[in-house]
Design an enzyme around this catalytic site. Structure first.
Site, PDB file in Angstrom:
ATOM      1  NE  ARG A  52      -3.145   0.232   3.090  1.00  0.00           N
ATOM      2  CZ  ARG A  52      -2.549   0.395   4.298  1.00  0.00           C
ATOM      3  NH1 ARG A  52      -1.906   1.506   4.571  1.00  0.00           N
ATOM      4  NH2 ARG A  52      -2.636  -0.545   5.205  1.00  0.00           N
ATOM      5  CE1 TYR A 104     -16.169  12.549 -15.661  1.00  0.00           C
ATOM      6  CE2 TYR A 104     -15.629  12.369 -13.343  1.00  0.00           C
ATOM      7  CZ  TYR A 104     -15.995  11.781 -14.533  1.00  0.00           C
ATOM      8  OH  TYR A 104     -16.170  10.434 -14.579  1.00  0.00           O
ATOM      9  CG  ASP A 181      -9.658  16.993 -13.906  1.00  0.00           C
ATOM     10  OD1 ASP A 181      -8.970  16.435 -14.786  1.00  0.00           O
ATOM     11  OD2 ASP A 181     -10.677  16.475 -13.417  1.00  0.00           O
ATOM     12  CE  LYS A 206     -12.277   9.077 -17.886  1.00  0.00           C
ATOM     13  NZ  LYS A 206     -12.599  10.293 -17.137  1.00  0.00           N
TER      14      LYS A 206
END
Ligand SMILES: *Cc1c(COP(=O)(O)O)cnc(C)c1O
Length: 389
Positions: A52, A104, A181, A206
């Site tokens: 992690r 978004y 972003d 994306k």
């Protein structure tokens, strides 16, 4: 490989953070599919204790993406939303955020449905006029959240101006930070850290991943202090990507510059073609001279991207029919993959935005968004043409 100053993105994308595997010489970074690492003695280890906190495949991806963003530090997450959540957890109850108004849909949902409940407050403003940001600043403002181009309307925000506004309104005890972003641009077309932003965030799902086969997120930042705080959150919150996801994303970054060039080339031709089509009311693409901020686009971005939105004559029934009739364009949410996608923001990606807010920001029923892929542009145009007929 040691990168030298001035290397081009095409070279950086392929080599930054990538070393042959020390044990075998494998040219590709292995998928270190492990949760823990054996220590020689308590606390004696090679820098890896538990996956992690750190994983070598993730290290390679983080170094690669940070180099592309032109920032010293970067951290990967299990999704763009995981990246946003981890970043927002740097802030505290009572803090205020200024967010661009056609943000978004998933960002809006996270902020309005979850973070408001935690005592964060948000003001949504049209940042095409930076003065609206100035007006929204309060003594509690901690972060300005930008998306440029915005989604789905492809409005631009003058990033340098907003960064300047944040600096002008910061004082001892209140530093206003800025975040972009950058998902619609990728680091190949726009590098917000170089424009002065404190953070750049990407949904690597994306363009960066680019093949519609992996979900991921990434944040790069300028200051070591921000990086350390975010790294602490990354480890504590645990929205970390698995090694196979990191491997797939890295496979994507190698061809990112080549893909972005083709996305831009195809989108420019399609936008110009749509603009002349009799069935089309209007087209929004930063590369069109008709885009109200075309000049800003030319200075701020090194390419105009692969996203186009347009409004068809005839409203909802026509828009629906176009989405049903296309053959190459797939009717799907998401964007940035090699294949072309088409979607209806009001029904699909932006359905979580209240109808009044959609109307106010211009997400009308005839609005269609396309993510132009890297197929042959003539085939894509022919497909849209038959669907519009
Ligand atoms: C997709 C997207 C996100 C969210 O990323 P996920 O990887 O889907 O969690 C955030 N911002 C923008 C602009 C996006 O397109």
């Amino acid at each position: 490989m040691k990168l030298t100053e001035g290397m081009h993105p095409e070279t950086v994308a392929i080599h930054a953070g990538q070393e042959p595997d020390p044990t075998t010489g494998a040219i590709m970074t292995p998928i270190y599919q492990t949760s823990t690492y054996v220590q020689q003695g308590p606390g004696v280890h090679k820098g890896f204790e538990y996956a992690r906190s750190r994983n070598p495949t993730r290290d390679a991806l983080e170094a690669n993406l940070a180099a592309l963003e032109g920032g010293p530090h970067g951290l990967s997450f299990s999704s763009g939303c995981g990246a946003m959540t981890t970043l927002m957890m740097l802030f505290s109850h009572g803090d205020h955020f200024i967010v661009c108004d056609d943000v978004y849909g998933g960002t809006y949902r996270l902020f309005s449905k979850i973070f408001e409940r935690m005592g964060f407050t948000f003001t949504y403003v049209d940042m095409t006029d930076p003065q609206n940001v100035v007006k929204a600043i309060t003594p509690k403002t901690k972060l300005i959240w930008m998306e440029s181009p915005t989604n789905p309307l492809l409005k631009l925000i003058d990033i340098k101006k907003v960064v300047q506004i944040a600096a002008d309104n910061s004082r001892a005890g209140q530093k206003i930070k800025t975040l972009v972003d950058n998902t619609f641009m990728s680091p190949i077309l726009q590098q917000p850290l170089k424009m002065g932003a404190d953070f750049v965030l990407e949904s690597t799902t994306k363009y960066i991943g680019g093949h519609s086969d992996v979900i991921g997120g990434f944040v790069a930042c300028k200051s070591a202090e921000d990086h350390d705080a975010l790294k602490f959150n990354q480890k504590s919150i645990g929205a970390t990507p698995g090694p196979f996801d990191c491997f797939l994303t890295m496979r994507g970054t190698k061809t990112l510059p080549a893909r972005m060039a083709r996305h831009c080339e195809n989108a420019q031709k399609i936008a110009e073609w749509l603009e002349k089509h009799p069935q089309i009311e209007r087209v929004s693409y930063p590369g069109l001279k008709s885009h109200p901020q075309h000049e800003l686009a030319r200075h701020q971005m090194s390419g105009f991207g692969g996203m186009i939105t347009f409004v068809v004559k005839g409203g909802l029934p026509t828009a629906k029919r176009v989405l049903e009739k296309v053959k190459i364009f797939a009717c799907a949410e998401s964007l940035g993959g090699v294949e072309s996608l088409i979607e209806h923001p009001a029904i699909m990606t932006h359905a979580s935005i209240p109808a009044e807010m959609r109307a106010k920001t211009g997400i009308v029923d005839g609005l269609i968004r396309v993510s132009v892929g890297i197929e042959h542009v003539d085939d894509l145009i022919r497909d849209l043409d038959q669907a519009l007929r």
